[in-house]
Design an enzyme around this catalytic site. Structure first.
Site: not given
Length: 260
Positions: A153, A8, A158, A10
Site C-alpha cells: 500500500h 498508483d 504497488d 495513495e
C-alpha cells in the site's frame, strides 16, 4: 505502442461529511513495452493543504507526521506531468480512482492535467480474461493468488506489484492458449466472478477495490516479490511470451483504448 507508465496514488480515506480523497503519495515506473522491463521510476509523498484530513496512524506509514514535511502538489506537479503526459497509463482500477484524483489535484492548482495516449486498466482487463479464478480481483488478492508477496500500500511498490501481476496473468493465459484442452478445464473450481454492476461508486468504495490496508502487521523482505509462485514453468513461459507478440492472450492484456 508508446512507453508504459505504471502508476498508483495513495489518498486519504473520506470520513463523515468529507467526501474528497486527497492525494498523499504518487509513484510511477516507466516500462519498456517490448520486454516489460522497468527503465525509470519516480515517487513522492504529497502534503495536502489541510493536514487534519490525514490519519495520525496508518499501517502503510503514510501518516500525518510523515506528510507534514512533504512538498505540496504544486511543487511536484511539473515532474509528475513530465512522467505521465503522452504515455500509455497502466494501473489497477485507475479509470475510476487514480485518474480522477490526478485531474482533481491539477484542477486545485489551476493547471491542465497530463493526458495519456491510452489507458490499460488491469482491473477491467483481468475481469474479462482472468476473473473466474482470482476472486475479487483486488491487487492484494491477485498477489496472494500468484504468491508474489503482501501488498505494501505504497505507490511505487504497488505499481511494481501491478507489473508482476500482469506478467503472471499473461503467462497463465499463454500456457492455456497453448494447451487449452489440458489446462483450461481446471480453472473455474470454486472461484467467484467479479460483479459486473455499473453503478457509480463512492470514493471510499473505489479505494476498497484497490485493496485498502488491514490492521495485520507484515514483515517486509528485502525483495518484496516472490517469483517462485509458478515455478520454473512460469519463468520459461515468460521468455516465450516476450516473443509471442501476435498471440491472442498477450494482445488481450496489452490492448489499450485511445482516449481521443
Amino acid at each position: 505502442m508508446g512507453e508504459l507508465v505504471f502508476f498508483d496514488v495513495e489518498t486519504t480515506m473520506p470520513t463523515g461529511a468529507e467526501r474528497r480523497c486527497w492525494m498523499l503519495e504518487f509513484g510511477a515506473i516507466l516500462v519498456c513495452p517490448r520486454n516489460l522491463v522497468e527503465i525509470g521510476s519516480y515517487c513522492t509523498l504529497i502534503r495536502p493543504t489541510d493536514l487534519s484530513v490525514v490519519a495520525p496512524h496508518r499501517i502503510s506509514g503514510i501518516t500525518r507526521e510523515a506528510v507534514s514535511s512533504a512538498p505540496p502538489f504544486e511543487e511536484v506537479a511539473d515532474q509528475i506531468y513530465k512522467i505521465m503526459h503522452g504515455r500509455v497509463w497502466v494501473g489497477h482500477n485507475i479509470r475510476r480512482f487514480d485518474c480522477p484524483r490526478m485531474k482533481e489535484a491539477y484542477a486545485d492548482i489551476g493547471r491542465s492535467a497530463p493526458e495519456p495516449i491510452g489507458i490499460i486498466d488491469s482491473l477491467n482487463v483481468l475481469s474479462q480474461g482472468f476473473g473466474r479464478r482470482a476472486g475479487d480481483l483486488k491487487m492484494a488478492t491477485l498477489a496472494s493468488y500468484f504468491k508474489i508477496g503482501p501488498q505494501k500500500h505504497r505507490s511505487l511498490d504497488d505499481a511494481r506489484m501491478n507489473l508482476e501481476v500482469i506478467k503472471h496473468c499473461a503467462t497463465v493465459l499463454f500456457l492455456e492458449s497453448s494447451l487449452p484442452n489440458i489446462l483450461a478445464n481446471n480453472n473455474n473450481i470454486g472461484m467467484v466472478t467479479r460483479s459486473k454492476a455499473t453503478a457509480t461508486l463512492t470514493c471510499r468504495q473505489e479505494i476498497s477495490r484497490k485493496s485498502p490496508p488491514t490492521c495485520t502487521a507484515t514483515t517486509h523482505r528485502a525483495s518484496p516479490y516472490n517469483t517462485r509462485g509458478l515455478g520454473k514453468v512460469v519463468e520459461k513461459a515468460k521468455d516465450a511470451l516476450r516473443g509471442a507478440r501476435g498471440s491472442r492472450p498477450l494482445n488481450t492484456l496489452l490492448r489499450h483504448s485511445l482516449l481521443r
